[in-house]
Design a protein around this motif. Structure first.
Motif, PDB file in Angstrom:
ATOM      1  N   ASP A  41       0.852  -1.200  -0.094  1.00 21.13           N
ATOM      2  CA  ASP A  41      -0.039   0.017  -0.059  1.00 21.13           C
ATOM      3  C   ASP A  41       0.745   1.167   0.066  1.00 21.13           C
ATOM      4  OD1 ASP A  41      -2.422  -1.417   0.023  1.00 21.13           O
ATOM      5  OD2 ASP A  41      -2.675  -1.438   2.302  1.00 21.13           O
ATOM      6  N   ASN A  42       1.867   1.155   0.695  1.00 23.57           N
ATOM      7  CA  ASN A  42       2.605   2.543   0.955  1.00 23.57           C
ATOM      8  C   ASN A  42       3.478   2.708  -0.367  1.00 23.57           C
ATOM      9  OD1 ASN A  42       2.220   2.494   3.531  1.00 23.57           O
ATOM     10  ND2 ASN A  42       4.013   1.745   4.286  1.00 23.57           N
ATOM     11  N   LEU A  45       1.095   4.127  -3.131  1.00 17.28           N
ATOM     12  CA  LEU A  45       0.795   5.697  -2.812  1.00 17.28           C
ATOM     13  C   LEU A  45       2.035   6.377  -3.019  1.00 17.28           C
ATOM     14  CD1 LEU A  45      -0.865   7.925  -1.649  1.00 17.28           C
ATOM     15  CD2 LEU A  45      -0.150   7.301   0.549  1.00 17.28           C
ATOM     16  N   LEU A 115       7.540   6.919   2.992  1.00 20.20           N
ATOM     17  CA  LEU A 115       6.927   5.339   2.445  1.00 20.20           C
ATOM     18  C   LEU A 115       7.882   4.485   1.991  1.00 20.20           C
ATOM     19  CD1 LEU A 115       3.238   6.652   1.141  1.00 20.20           C
ATOM     20  CD2 LEU A 115       3.824   5.824   3.733  1.00 20.20           C
TER      21      LEU A 115
END
Lengths: 141, 110
Positions: A41-42, A45, A115
């Motif tokens: 997910d990081n 993004l 991230l």
């Protein structure tokens, strides 16, 4: 596990969904023991933010320009490189984000830096910019 | 982008009918949400359908919050999926906007 893949997209925010799908698919090919769902997910993004920055700032909203994205797995880490031929990115000119709710923007570079493990920006003599995002794997052999 | 809405007392609950709020649709969101901000001072965003949010999406929510605060209103939200909550915490939005788990908790907090 796919060790290398690439995609070329246009400098249009409509392309963000395709970019996210590309990175998600690539990351899902990496064993969970090396890269878990939260880190995926990081990464998705971070890449989304990088592409949005290229479109908004490097290409200054001009459409029909190209952004090439490569994803590569090497020993112990993955590298995502995003290439464009827009305006040079000046990291020194980026202001620190304001977290008091007074600003709607200015978070992108901060988010990217938090991230992934390393971020590098460069520009070659032919005017090609490269943003390099490095993610170190945890666990595994 | 479309929204579903529900009015409870003087509170308007707005649910964006999209799973993504990103740089591509953030401007549309801000434009289309404006009538709700003008017609109610107490707004709740139901974020349960949004699985991906980026900094532009966050900026749009902050803009809505500021708009409401400037006229004495408030914006509260509930139903954050894990990646969305992670981003909120990363840029500390959880400190400036009230976040709840359920609609009932959110409504009760006004």
């Amino acid at each position: 596990m796919t060790e290398f893949n690439k995609i070329i997209v246009e400098s249009d925010l409509n392309e963000l969904a395709r970019v996210r799908a590309f990175i998600l698919e690539f990351c899902r090919g990496i064993p969970d023991s090396l890269l878990d769902y939260d880190r995926i997910d990081n990464i998705v993004l971070a890449v989304d933010e990088t592409v949005a920055n290229i479109i908004k700032h490097a290409y200054q909203g001009r459409k029909s320009q190209q952004i090439q994205i490569t994803a590569e797995v090497s020993a112990g880490h993955m590298v995502i490189r995003l290439y464009d031929r827009g305006k040079e990115f000046d990291l020194e000119s980026v202001q620190a984000p304001k977290f008091d709710g007074s600003k709607d923007s200015g978070f992108g570079i901060y988010i990217i830096s938090r991230l992934v493990d390393e971020v590098m920006y460069s520009r070659d003599k032919n005017g090609k910019n490269c943003a390099e995002l490095i993610v170190k794997f945890t666990g595994g052999d | 982008m479309e929204f579903s809405t529900e009015t409870i007392k003087d509170i308007t609950v707005v649910k964006p009918l999209t799973d993504v709020l990103d740089a591509n649709n953030a401007k549309d969101f801000r434009t289309l949400i404006s009538p709700f901000l003008e017609s109610s001072a107490k707004i709740v965003f139901d974020m349960s359908g949004i699985s991906f949010l980026d900094s532009s999406g966050c900026g749009t929510i902050l803009s809505c919050l500021r708009h409401l605060n400037s006229s004495g209103g408030d914006l509260k939200i509930f139903g954050l999926q894990k990646p969305v909550r992670t981003l909120f915490e990363l840029i500390r939005m959880h400190r400036i906007i009230e976040i709840f788990n359920t609609k009932e908790e959110t409504i009760a907090s006004f």
